[in-house]
Write an enzyme that holds these catalytic residues in place. Structure first.
Site, PDB file in Angstrom:
ATOM      1  N   ARG A 186      -6.276  -1.637 -21.205  1.00  0.00           N
ATOM      2  CA  ARG A 186      -6.586  -2.994 -21.614  1.00  0.00           C
ATOM      3  C   ARG A 186      -6.474  -3.702 -20.336  1.00  0.00           C
ATOM      4  NH1 ARG A 186      -2.289  -6.289 -25.270  1.00  0.00           N
ATOM      5  NH2 ARG A 186      -3.618  -8.130 -25.576  1.00  0.00           N
ATOM      6  N   ILE A 187      -7.506  -4.520 -19.958  1.00  0.00           N
ATOM      7  CA  ILE A 187      -7.512  -5.363 -18.905  1.00  0.00           C
ATOM      8  C   ILE A 187      -6.690  -6.858 -18.963  1.00  0.00           C
ATOM      9  CG2 ILE A 187      -8.944  -6.436 -16.981  1.00  0.00           C
ATOM     10  CD1 ILE A 187      -8.626  -3.367 -16.864  1.00  0.00           C
ATOM     11  N   GLU A 233      -4.246   1.712  -7.803  1.00  0.00           N
ATOM     12  CA  GLU A 233      -4.805   3.002  -7.004  1.00  0.00           C
ATOM     13  C   GLU A 233      -5.960   3.528  -7.473  1.00  0.00           C
ATOM     14  OE1 GLU A 233      -0.583   4.636  -5.150  1.00  0.00           O
ATOM     15  OE2 GLU A 233      -0.462   3.751  -7.088  1.00  0.00           O
ATOM     16  N   ILE A 252       3.099  -8.012  -4.663  1.00  0.00           N
ATOM     17  CA  ILE A 252       2.648  -7.567  -3.155  1.00  0.00           C
ATOM     18  C   ILE A 252       1.319  -8.055  -3.012  1.00  0.00           C
ATOM     19  CG2 ILE A 252       4.095  -5.975  -2.958  1.00  0.00           C
ATOM     20  CD1 ILE A 252       1.796  -3.613  -3.406  1.00  0.00           C
ATOM     21  N   GLY A 253       0.789  -9.057  -3.745  1.00  0.00           N
ATOM     22  CA  GLY A 253      -0.725  -9.636  -3.686  1.00  0.00           C
ATOM     23  C   GLY A 253      -1.681  -9.091  -4.787  1.00  0.00           C
ATOM     24  N   THR A 254      -0.990  -8.324  -5.574  1.00  0.00           N
ATOM     25  CA  THR A 254      -1.642  -7.896  -6.702  1.00  0.00           C
ATOM     26  C   THR A 254      -2.089  -8.861  -7.641  1.00  0.00           C
ATOM     27  OG1 THR A 254       0.169  -7.070  -8.055  1.00  0.00           O
ATOM     28  CG2 THR A 254      -0.730  -5.421  -6.401  1.00  0.00           C
ATOM     29  N   GLN A 310      -8.327  -6.036  -7.670  1.00  0.00           N
ATOM     30  CA  GLN A 310      -7.922  -4.665  -7.341  1.00  0.00           C
ATOM     31  C   GLN A 310      -8.709  -3.603  -7.119  1.00  0.00           C
ATOM     32  OE1 GLN A 310      -3.955  -3.779  -7.658  1.00  0.00           O
ATOM     33  NE2 GLN A 310      -4.383  -5.699  -6.370  1.00  0.00           N
ATOM     34  N   PHE A 343       0.837  -1.182   0.099  1.00  0.00           N
ATOM     35  CA  PHE A 343      -0.073   0.071   0.144  1.00  0.00           C
ATOM     36  C   PHE A 343       0.857   1.339  -0.192  1.00  0.00           C
ATOM     37  CE2 PHE A 343      -2.970  -2.733   2.561  1.00  0.00           C
ATOM     38  CZ  PHE A 343      -3.402  -3.327   1.783  1.00  0.00           C
TER      39      PHE A 343
HETATM   40 MO1  MOS Z   1       1.826   3.333  -4.343  1.00  0.00          MO
HETATM   41  S1  MOS Z   1       1.145   4.299  -2.668  1.00  0.00           S
HETATM   42  O1  MOS Z   1       2.599   4.348  -5.399  1.00  0.00           O
HETATM   43  O2  MOS Z   1       3.028   2.071  -3.777  1.00  0.00           O
END
Ligand code: MOS
Length: 702
Positions: free
Chosen positions: A582-583, A659, A462-464, A592, A236
């Protein structure tokens, strides 16, 4: 390998590549590397916010059971001077904030390190501290630039003149609190030295960035530092730059001559890790009779620490969001005796959108124009500041699709009318936007004689789902199924790569993976496969990036209920529709966006770090008192997206989604609370006490 006509993997719901490793516990995190003889480091923190360390009873603590050493500013190895003084730990006797690292106890076991750290007594020479952000602070200044590289101040047209002539005007202050990132896995590192080389297993969002920071601190060549983040339990933003565990583990392992693991506690994450600045935002909007914005004025006040300047880009959103000839944006920073604020969940755009999108709702209210219609009228094909055209902007489509899914057209705009027992019901909406972009990265693709492929890239998952989507991109470029491609990530030894930051992971790493795999496929074309490797980096391709405006957009719609008797707000329904290029993988993308909107819900209703001015630190430093959304707080979140085929954004056409979902949620919820109750809340979060203050004020006014 052009012989097959496989369906493309990009765009399909490929299952999570690391799912089985994670659910079976095979995935190892930074603190789990059981290197023979490893010791544990326990942090001791400053009990004052400002002053000097006079003495520490290190001799006494050194004799505690199991203690190997106690490192303080007097005994720790000297680090090379660096710009990022946050990482310059245990180098002098100054205390710059409450909770700063003042010592590290190294012991055979974690329990021994913790027990010994409790015996540390630090004597201070205390100075008065200053920890409260206020706009009339004498130390207030305009920074040179704001994160990551936006100008701090912009002014197009004549805002004051246009505002003075506006048919409809909004002139208000909005406030967001300090917040802390709180990934599930605390920051952690296990470090050891091997023949002059430093090896660190670190929980981070970008091993290459951490590698270069450690190299600078220890005066080493980058090649002599290896940073590995194989699995990371969330970031995050708080793991995108070097954090104390990596530095302290490296120092401690150097002194102890063995591997050392340092993990911060949940409580320590509220001080040594930083967090998001509180913001105070002054916004003035002017519009003509038909609701077209004639002026937008956005000024944000924020704090940073005494040791490092971080300026959050809170007032950048109006530079691109709406059409207006007159727009002024700016930032004011105040250095306080607080931990350095830093990246967190859509820096700038998350708190800034609470201000701007709340103000837009107030403009809709005073002008009598529907909030969606008001935004449609103010759409633009170029940035208001600077005039750069957008590579693509499917914002109107998001508004229309979101309105339709939500059922917005049947909404009665009048506030405070709908009841369900003791609850008042309301709906609200807001817009989302976030910059897209790519940064240089390197990938190496290997063909193996058994027909499988390995792709190495110093990406951080990171889990994304980064591993998964990069596998898909690589598979398509190689013309094979994803099952034949193995992605290796997280190791700085794989070459330069951008971090999992700014929502640019897939665009940056994917570009490099695409390039390496395409080159490998071309090289292999028609020949029997032997061992072949191709390394590609995108730094030259990226130099050619032009001045077009690259942004993702979205629209969010929510229904809330508020109990004016208890102050409780519940979110009944959330719909988010996004346009983010594009997804690559609909499952990962949906997840996400849901995650982002959940963070936005936390920002709206729960999350706030409360500064105690006397004590000089945040008082609620754990997850019992700093509430993050739990399952019971979060309704089923409906996600949609608009397919964009934007070849100008990058060769993959992806914009980034990490984000975007956070941006706008808090305003949509606060706007819905206004619609439910008739009370405008301009300070987050909307906790029961704050909602009750509003209802008490409302009944007095009646
Ligand atoms: Mo994100 S808050 O730019 O890691």
């Amino acid at each position: 390998m052009s012989t097959t006509t496989l369906p493309t993997s990009v765009g399909s719901a490929s299952p999570r590549a690391d799912g089985i490793a994670k659910v079976t516990g095979q995935a190892r995190y930074a603190a789990e590397f059981k290197i023979a003889g490893r010791a544990y480091g326990c942090i001791a923190q400053s009990a004052i916010a400002r002053g000097r360390i006079v003495s520490i009873n290190t001799d006494e603590v050194r004799s505690c059971p199991g203690v190997i050493d106690v490192l303080t500013h007097a005994s720790a190895p000297r680090l090379h001077p660096v710009q990022d003084t946050e990482a310059w730990l245990l180098q002098n006797d100054r205390v710059h904030y409450h909770g700063q690292v003042v010592a590290l106890v190294i012991a055979e076991t974690l329990e021994q390190a913790q027990a010994a750290a409790e015996q540390l007594h630090v004597e201070y020479d205390i100075e008065p501290h200053d920890v409260v952000l206020r706009p009339d602070h004498p130390g207030c200044y305009a920074p040179d630039h704001v994160n990551p590289d936006f100008p701090s101040e912009t002014h197009a047209g004549d805002v004051d003149a246009a505002f003075g002539q506006a048919a409809f005007a909004v002139d208000q202050w909005y406030a967001t609190p300090a917040e802390h990132n709180n990934p599930m896995e605390p920051h952690a590192a296990t470090a050891y030295w091997d023949d002059g080389r430093l090896i660190v297993h670190d929980s981070n969002q970008g091993s290459v960035r951490i590698q270069s920071a450690l190299a600078a601190l220890f005066g080493l060549d980058a090649a002599d530092v290896q940073v590995v983040a194989e699995y990371v339990g969330g970031g995050f933003g708080s793991k995108a730059s070097i954090r104390p565990p990596a530095v302290l583990a490296a120092i401690a392992s150097k002194v102890a001559g063995r591997a050392v693991t340092v993990v911060v506690t949940r409580q320590e994450m509220f001080s040594v890790i930083g967090g998001r600045t509180p913001t105070l935002q002054h916004i003035r909007l002017g519009a003509d009779e038909s609701g077209h914005l004639s002026s937008v004025d956005h000024l944000s006040y924020e704090q940073t620490s005494q040791i490092f300047e971080f300026a959050e880009e809170t007032a950048v959103l109006p530079r691109i969001m709406y059409a207006t000839a007159n727009v002024r944006t700016g930032h004011r920073l105040i250095r306080l005796d607080v931990p350095t604020t830093g990246w967190m969940r859509a820096p700038g755009f998350a708190p800034g959108s609470f201000g701007l999108e709340s103000a837009m709702d107030e403009l809709a209210q005073v002008s009598g124009i529907d909030p969606v219609e008001l935004r449609i009228r103010n759409d633009t094909d170029h940035a208001a500041e600077g005039g750069a055209p957008f590579t693509s902007r499917s914002y109107i489509e998001c508004l229309r699709e979101g309105s339709q899914r939500f059922g917005w057209s049947s909404r009665d705009p009048r506030p405070g009318l709908r009841r369900d027992g003791s609850w008042l019901i309301g709906s609200g909406m807001a817009s989302s936007a976030y910059p897209a972009g790519s940064a240089p990265s390197t990938a190496t693709a290997f063909a193996r004689p058994d027909g499988t492929f390995i792709v190495e890239i110093a990406a951080s998952d990171i889990g994304t789902g980064a591993r998964t989507v990069l596998t898909q991109i690589a598979a398509d470029a190689l013309g094979v199924t994803p099952a034949r491609v193995q992605l290796r990530v997280g190791d700085s030894g794989y070459g330069n790569a951008f971090s999992a930051a700014l929502s640019r992971g897939t665009a940056s790493w994917g570009w490099a993976a695409l390039k390496a795999c395409r080159q490998l496929a071309a090289k292999l074309d028609g020949t029997p496969v032997t061992e072949v490797a191709v390394r590609a980096d995108t730094s030259e391709d990226l130099k050619a990036q032009d001045k077009l405006a690259r942004y993702s957009f979205g629209a969010q719609f929510v229904q809330v209920r508020a109990d004016p008797g208890t102050g409780e707000v519940r979110v009944d329904r959330m719909v988010g529709v996004f346009a983010a290029g594009r997804i690559v993988n609909p499952t990962m993308a949906r997840s996400q966006f849901i995650g982002g909107m959940t963070m936005g819900l936390g920002m709206a209703l729960h999350e706030a770090s409360i500064m105690d001015p006397q004590f000089g630190d945040y008082a609620n430093n754990d997850l019992a008192q700093y509430h993050l959304p739990a399952h019971a707080d979060v309704p089923a979140i409906e996600i949609g997206w608009i397919d964009e085929h934007d070849t100008q954004v990058n060769p993959l056409g992806v914009k980034g989604i990490g984000e975007l979902g956070v941006v706008g949620t808090a305003a949509a919820i606060a706007n819905a609370v206004w619609h439910a109750t008739g009370i405008r809340y301009r300070t987050l979060p909307l906790t029961p006490n704050r909602v009750l203050q509003g209802t008490a004020r409302q009944s007095q006014e009646r």
